[in-house]
Scaffold this motif. Structure first.
Motif, PDB file in Angstrom:
ATOM      1  N   TYR A  77      32.885  51.837  37.881  1.00 57.50           N
ATOM      2  CA  TYR A  77      32.487  51.283  36.468  1.00 57.50           C
ATOM      3  C   TYR A  77      30.891  51.444  36.579  1.00 57.50           C
ATOM      4  CZ  TYR A  77      37.100  49.750  35.355  1.00 57.50           C
ATOM      5  OH  TYR A  77      38.232  49.831  35.198  1.00 57.50           O
ATOM      6  N   ASP A  81      29.146  46.866  33.032  1.00 61.23           N
ATOM      7  CA  ASP A  81      30.331  46.463  32.521  1.00 61.23           C
ATOM      8  C   ASP A  81      30.615  45.088  32.885  1.00 61.23           C
ATOM      9  OD1 ASP A  81      30.928  48.847  31.203  1.00 61.23           O
ATOM     10  OD2 ASP A  81      31.638  49.865  33.097  1.00 61.23           O
ATOM     11  N   ARG A 105      32.369  44.402  36.392  1.00 59.00           N
ATOM     12  CA  ARG A 105      33.682  44.976  36.749  1.00 59.00           C
ATOM     13  C   ARG A 105      33.468  46.114  37.781  1.00 59.00           C
ATOM     14  NH1 ARG A 105      35.611  48.179  31.310  1.00 59.00           N
ATOM     15  NH2 ARG A 105      34.754  46.186  30.521  1.00 59.00           N
ATOM     16  N   ASP A 143      36.664  56.010  28.302  1.00 61.68           N
ATOM     17  CA  ASP A 143      36.199  54.632  27.658  1.00 61.68           C
ATOM     18  C   ASP A 143      37.238  54.503  26.420  1.00 61.68           C
ATOM     19  OD1 ASP A 143      33.814  54.109  29.081  1.00 61.68           O
ATOM     20  OD2 ASP A 143      32.730  55.539  27.765  1.00 61.68           O
ATOM     21  N   GLU A 147      37.897  50.537  27.237  1.00 60.68           N
ATOM     22  CA  GLU A 147      36.819  49.637  26.345  1.00 60.68           C
ATOM     23  C   GLU A 147      37.856  49.389  25.030  1.00 60.68           C
ATOM     24  OE1 GLU A 147      34.903  48.388  27.774  1.00 60.68           O
ATOM     25  OE2 GLU A 147      34.653  49.939  29.465  1.00 60.68           O
TER      26      GLU A 147
END
Lengths: 377, 91
Positions: A77, A81, A105, A143, A147
């Motif tokens: 990561y 993050d 993260r 992502d 995310e």
């Protein structure tokens, strides 16, 4: 045809090879490294994922299963993050790297590796999906998955917040699926840009979660060439979907149903696999989430020939077995007739060259078995 | 400012089984940076996502144990030997 098994354990990988699926030669490689997953690409190169609480996550590759070379890159990561506090709480005892102190993260384990359409994918904890389009030389986070807005609703399972299942559609490179404990099952139809939860018909295991997420998927299996027919071993039972995960129905006729710790009655277990030539599906039930060993100590693999009902297969398996079979520890070699292999948390590998009709011990004395993959040369 | 670095056993397969490597620098931090520049496969193991040295790695230098947080300011001399290991854990 020769078969090779890659068996992941906390102390290295057992490499088992056989020309006849009855007599096996055993090597033990990457000694000292916890080995968590493996896969093979379309050129026959084998990838093994390792993680060390002291020295982090990495990947080794081999073209002959004897000489292993570490890749210089691994999924990671970005420093900015932010991590999931509940996942941090669960894995903090092994935060030897110290990064959790900053709330970041980070990738503490590769749970699964998957090769499809020329790309190598890694499902990791803290839960996320990474892709390499140069056979592991570099990795990029997906992502669109990592995310997605509903990430804020994701809650970890007992083993942390991990993306442990990746499936692909052989006929449609834009469609993939990822399973996360205990967030649920997700599908993309646009090559990973956007993802939708696919949990309709499956009860949430996380009480506070919305119905679209919070399902504790344990494993999912299918035929990539008939990708929309899927079988899902959930914390709360075995399910089937005929529409690529849009909807799910419980299929437990013949499985040992038990009362879970929350009072729900269903079957329970972790791994699942399909023999692609016959379409038969296999699971290994445990006697609920309280006990987590085979019912009555009788180790048994359950088979579904018709995708609806199940029968136990226990010939050659012990009747006094009080251990578990973990999520990644059941594999099929996809030969004809099909070979099946699974490993226990007490370090025994069992194999069958008759689609489970009978079993024999392939190896013993291994550490806790975390993953099994089978490859026919 | 060449120094000799001993790898922990678990990392030796990364370097083809080598126990010792050489690198240059006037601090442990500088040596570690040079070591990973020469041997990029080791970088994953020494540095976390934020670029810091993994907290459980310790260095033995001349009978002294040096923590990761002190690596940049711990001075070393040419010809010294550094042992890379991890803090003891377990019972």
């Amino acid at each position: 045809m020769p078969v090779s098994l890659i068996v992941g354990t906390p102390k290295g990988a057992a490499v088992l090879t056989s020309k006849d699926r009855r007599n096996w030669e055993e090597d033990f490689v990457l000694r000292g490294w916890p080995v968590t997953a493996s896969t093979r690409d379309d050129k026959g190169r084998t990838y093994i994922a390792v993680n060390s609480p002291n020295y982090g996550v990495a990947l080794f590759v081999s073209d002959n299963l004897k000489d292993w070379k570490q890749l210089e890159a691994a999924p990671r990561y970005r420093p900015e993050d932010r991590g999931n506090p509940e996942h941090h709480r669960l894995v903090a005892k092994e935060d030897f790297a110290g990064i959790l102190k900053g709330g970041g993260r980070f990738v503490d384990q590769i749970w699964t590796l998957h090769f499809a359409h020329g790309a190598l994918y890694a499902g990791v904890s803290e839960a996320g999906l990474f892709v390499s389009r140069d056979r592991g030389q570099s990795w990029q986070p997906v992502d669109g998955f990592n995310e997605q807005p509903n990430r804020t609703t994701w809650a970890p399972g007992f083993g942390g917040l991990g993306a442990h299942t990746i499936l692909s559609d052989a006929k449609n490179p834009n469609r993939m699926w990822v399973g996360v404990s205990a967030a649920g099952f997700f599908r993309t139809d646009d090559g990973g840009k956007t993802w939708q939860p696919k949990n309709k018909g499956v009860n949430p295991a996380v009480d506070s979660a919305p119905a679209s997420t919070g399902q504790c998927v344990h494993s999912v299996t299918h035929d990539p060439n008939n990708a929309s027919v899927m079988f899902r071993q959930e914390h709360r039972g075995v399910h089937r979907s005929d529409d690529g995960g849009d909807s799910w129905q419980v299929i437990e006729d013949g499985l040992p149903v038990t009362e879970l710790s929350d009072g729900h009655h269903c079957s329970f277990g972790f791994p699942s696999v399909m023999d692609l030539k016959s379409g038969q599906v296999f699971v290994i039930p445990l006697d609920g989430d309280n006990f987590r060993f085979p019912r009555g100590g009788q180790l048994a693999v359950y088979r579904s020939k018709n995708g609806k009902s199940w029968e136990p297969l226990s010939k050659g398996l012990p009747a006094n077995c009080f251990t578990a079979v973990l999520r990644g520890s059941l594999a099929a070699d996809q030969l004809d007739p099909g070979g099946l292999y699974f490993g226990t948390a007490s370090g025994v590998i069992y194999g069958s060259d008759s689609l489970g009709e009978s079993w024999r011990e392939v190896a013993s004395g291994l550490p806790r078995i975390m993953s099994v993959e089978a490859y026919a040369k | 400012m060449t120094v000799r670095v001993q790898l922990p056993p678990i990392l030796r397969p990364v370097m083809g089984g080598e126990r010792f490597l050489t690198a240059e620098g006037n601090s442990i931090g500088a040596v570690l940076s040079d070591l990973t520049r020469r041997n990029p496969a080791l970088a994953l193991h020494f540095f976390n996502e934020s670029g810091g040295i993994r907290h459980n790695i310790v260095f033995l230098h001349g009978g002294t144990m040096v923590r990761a947080k002190d690596a940049d300011r711990h001075r070393i001399d040419p010809g010294d030997e550094i042992v890379i290991t991890n803090a003891l854990a377990g019972g």
